[in-house]
Design a protein around this motif. Structure first.
Motif, PDB file in Angstrom:
ATOM      1  N   ASP A 184       0.811  -1.208   0.000  1.00 22.98           N
ATOM      2  CA  ASP A 184       0.000   0.000   0.000  1.00 22.98           C
ATOM      3  C   ASP A 184       0.847   1.261   0.000  1.00 22.98           C
ATOM      4  N   ARG A 215       2.473   1.870  -3.412  1.00 21.58           N
ATOM      5  CA  ARG A 215       1.503   2.214  -4.454  1.00 21.58           C
ATOM      6  C   ARG A 215       1.021   3.654  -4.301  1.00 21.58           C
ATOM      7  N   ARG A 216       0.735   4.001  -3.059  1.00 25.47           N
ATOM      8  CA  ARG A 216       0.279   5.377  -2.807  1.00 25.47           C
ATOM      9  C   ARG A 216       1.366   6.384  -3.194  1.00 25.47           C
ATOM     10  N   ILE A 259       3.722   6.062  -5.446  1.00 19.59           N
ATOM     11  CA  ILE A 259       3.805   6.220  -6.899  1.00 19.59           C
ATOM     12  C   ILE A 259       2.664   7.105  -7.403  1.00 19.59           C
ATOM     13  N   PHE A 260       1.482   6.815  -6.888  1.00 15.64           N
ATOM     14  CA  PHE A 260       0.284   7.558  -7.259  1.00 15.64           C
ATOM     15  C   PHE A 260       0.465   9.058  -6.930  1.00 15.64           C
ATOM     16  N   ASN A 261       0.944   9.322  -5.693  1.00 14.32           N
ATOM     17  CA  ASN A 261       1.162  10.713  -5.271  1.00 14.32           C
ATOM     18  C   ASN A 261       2.173  11.422  -6.162  1.00 14.32           C
ATOM     19  N   SER A 262       3.260  10.718  -6.480  1.00 14.84           N
ATOM     20  CA  SER A 262       4.279  11.331  -7.321  1.00 14.84           C
ATOM     21  C   SER A 262       3.701  11.731  -8.671  1.00 14.84           C
ATOM     22  N   LEU A 263       2.839  10.869  -9.211  1.00 16.23           N
ATOM     23  CA  LEU A 263       2.254  11.174 -10.513  1.00 16.23           C
ATOM     24  C   LEU A 263       1.317  12.384 -10.422  1.00 16.23           C
ATOM     25  N   ILE A 264       0.485  12.406  -9.360  1.00 15.31           N
ATOM     26  CA  ILE A 264      -0.440  13.543  -9.199  1.00 15.31           C
ATOM     27  C   ILE A 264       0.337  14.852  -9.054  1.00 15.31           C
ATOM     28  N   TYR A 296      -2.268  18.438  -1.118  1.00 16.38           N
ATOM     29  CA  TYR A 296      -1.661  18.307  -2.438  1.00 16.38           C
ATOM     30  C   TYR A 296      -1.314  19.677  -3.004  1.00 16.38           C
ATOM     31  N   THR A 326       5.538  11.253  -1.518  1.00 19.00           N
ATOM     32  CA  THR A 326       5.886  10.965  -2.913  1.00 19.00           C
ATOM     33  C   THR A 326       6.847   9.788  -2.938  1.00 19.00           C
TER      34      THR A 326
END
Lengths: 260, 355
Positions: free
Chosen positions: A55, A58-59, A61-66, A129, A214
């Motif tokens: 978890d 994954r979060r 990676i997701f945060n870095s992309l956002i 964010y 991130t």
């Protein structure tokens, strides 16, 4: 001949010096061991699996992309607008203003981080964010400005004057002439902005809350908590992504150049 | 000819520097007017003000009787051709020429038809899909020309459009542009520092110096009847001889040179007896012979040098303290240095210029 050999040896050593850290970390991404050390007992993809299933990773990676996407958009728009403004040679203190725009490149990130935290706290934006994106944008804008100013300098001003005389309003001149001609610079700026955001740790430490960890921040903390090879796998992802983006830009630019 | 463009007491300062000073100029509809002058004489600045790229510090620019000072460039309906071509590098030749028509929101079919016609006019139909960078300098300038003409603007402005081309191509383009002007009847304002270009192409030439117009007239007038010393020296080559007016009879004046010789010369402005003046004598109007001829004016000179220049002979002469230059046609006799000759010319071949 010996001179040539010495040059070659020196160049090789310099390159080795620069890429040695990469060479050290990358193979560990494929280890089956649970600790981040050599020797590698056997090869495995378990840490990539961990990266995409655990978890926290994954979060991250997701945060870095956002955050990366947000920063890229904001920094590209602001940096391009700033570069357009800095073209006006009649602007008072044009040189000083340009230096101001580039300042975040040289100001220590720690100093910026402290200032940013105080400022964002005042607006209630810490642990959000928006806060992280704003902080990253501050350090990303200079890269966009440098890149776009370079591209704009290559445009013959008379081409824009000609467009005006042919009936194009200032907005149309920008849309049909200036922007397309500056596009290679804008794109390079955007890529640099994304890379800056992806890589940024210090400011993130100061302004991000636990929900905005991130990928870089996650690597930083996990190397202190447990030295898991998942870090190496994350590093591998980083490098691959960077190389892919770089290739895409080179390809796109050569495509633009061919059309000229 | 109805007046179409009027510069009404235009002054332009760049900071403390005055580049155009209280300038007045009228241009007729369908006229081809050249603004001729050395660099820094204000001619390009005047053109930029007409295009709307620059604002006059004071004075009005009128187009068809209406002041256009506050009309932005894109609403002035003027085609501009630059020395650097200024084509859109990211568009094809066809897209470049279509651009002004798209700005005017014409239909696709009409745009295609007019682009084809405009490119045909400059013999570039075959290049419609090329990029500007794939064309030669002359071809690029022809694209720029057709782009500036395709939307049938009220005025076409040209800022040294042929300056970047080599001599032969430049002379061809001069004739091409002159021909286009005659066919289309469009008003053209043409900036150049090349006097032969201005003489070749224009209906009228305005000679600029230090932000002012020294003289405006037909090519014949500015060449044959220069009003000032600057015009006489800037356009073509001339012999300037100092003297004092002794008598004025109608359109002619008798001038005594420092050597004591008397010259009868045509006058363009007004001069009075006793006034110190210059005489402008064009080198190609001077005839040389070893005997005193019938001509009104005859100066005793000695040949100091004779240079062969292909289409003419350039002979340097010395008359008392005054050097003179004569250009002789190839059919004329050659005189070796040291020969005593008479330099003869009629009253109409020289001009009195007030200093």
């Amino acid at each position: 001949m010996p001179m040539k050999l010495a040059k070659f040896a020196f160049a090789s050593l310099t390159i080795l010096f620069l890429v040695a850290p990469l060479i050290a970390i990358l193979p560990l991404a494929f280890t089956s061991s649970v600790i981040l050390t050599y020797p590698i007992p056997s090869w495995s993809l378990r840490w990539f699996e961990e990266l995409f299933t655990a978890d926290a990773w994954r979060r991250a990676i997701f945060n870095s992309l956002i955050i990366g996407t947000g920063t890229t958009l904001l920094a590209t728009v602001l940096g391009t607008a700033a570069s357009l403004g800095l073209r006006n040679r009649l602007l008072f203190f044009c040189g000083s203003i340009r230096t101001l725009f580039l300042l975040p490149m040289v100001v220590p990130a720690v100093v910026l981080g402290v200032g940013m935290q105080v400022l964002l706290a005042g607006f209630g934006l810490t642990n959000s964010y928006a806060g992280v994106i704003i902080a990253h944008t501050v350090v990303a804008v200079p890269f966009v400005v440098v890149s776009v100013i370079g591209a704009l300098a290559g445009i013959d001003e008379r081409v824009e004057l000609a467009a005006q005389s042919l009936g194009a309003s200032p907005a149309t001149v920008f849309r049909r002439v200036t922007l397309p001609l500056a596009m290679p610079g804008v794109l390079s700026g955007a890529v640099l902005a994304f890379a800056t955001s992806l890589d940024e740790v210090v400011l993130t430490l100061f302004v991000a809350g636990p929900n905005q960890r991130t990928l870089a921040r996650q690597m930083f903390s996990s190397i202190r908590e447990n030295i898991s090879p998942a870090i190496a796998a994350a590093a591998f992802l980083f490098i691959v992504a960077t190389i892919l983006i770089g290739l895409a830009v080179v390809l796109f630019r050569s495509m633009l150049a061919k059309r000229r | 000819m109805a007046e179409f463009i009027r510069f009404d007491r235009i002054t332009k300062f760049y900071g403390p520097l005055c580049v155009v000073e209280n300038l007045a100029l009228g241009i007729g509809k369908g006229e081809f007017v050249s603004l001729l002058g050395p660099s820094g004489s204000g001619k390009t600045t005047l053109l930029m003000m007409l295009a709307g790229f620059e604002q006059p510090t004071s004075g009005n620019i009128l187009l068809d009787g209406t002041a256009i000072n506050d009309v932005p460039t894109h609403k002035r309906d003027m085609g501009v051709v630059f020395q650097s071509y200024a084509l859109f590098p990211h568009m094809s030749v066809g897209e470049n020429v279509a651009f002004p028509l798209q700005m005017r929101r014409l239909g696709k079919a009409e745009i295609a038809e007019r682009v084809a016609r405009a490119l045909d006019m400059v013999q570039l139909s075959a290049f419609v899909d090329r990029r500007p960078s794939q064309l030669s300098g002359g071809q690029q300038q022809r694209v720029a020309l057709s782009r500036a003409l395709v939307f049938e603007p009220r005025v076409v402005l040209m800022d040294e459009p042929l300056g970047a081309l080599d001599k032969q191509l430049r002379e061809q383009m001069q004739l091409d542009i002159r021909d286009l002007h005659r066919r289309l009847g469009v008003t053209i304002v043409f900036v150049t520092h090349d006097q032969s270009e201005a003489l070749t192409m224009s209906d009228r030439v305005a000679v600029f110096n230090k932000g002012k117009i020294e003289q405006i007239g037909t090519p014949r007038q500015v060449y044959d009847e220069p009003a000032t010393r600057f015009v006489a020296e800037f356009i073509g080559e001339t012999n300037l001889v100092e003297g004092v007016v002794e008598a004025v009879q109608g359109q002619e004046a008798t001038v005594r040179l420092r050597s004591g010789a008397h010259i009868v010369s045509a006058v363009s402005g007004s001069v009075a007896s006793g006034q110190p003046v210059f005489l402008s004598i064009r080198p190609e109007r001077v005839d040389l012979s070893e005997t005193r001829g019938e001509a009104r004016n005859c100066l005793e000179t000695e040949v100091t040098d004779s240079v062969y220049q292909g289409d003419h002979l350039r002979v340097q002469l010395q008359n008392a303290a005054q050097p003179l230059i004569a250009k002789l046609g190839r059919r004329s006799r050659e005189f070796p240095p040291g020969t005593k000759v008479y330099a003869a010319f009629s009253a109409g071949d020289c001009r009195v210029i007030a200093p």
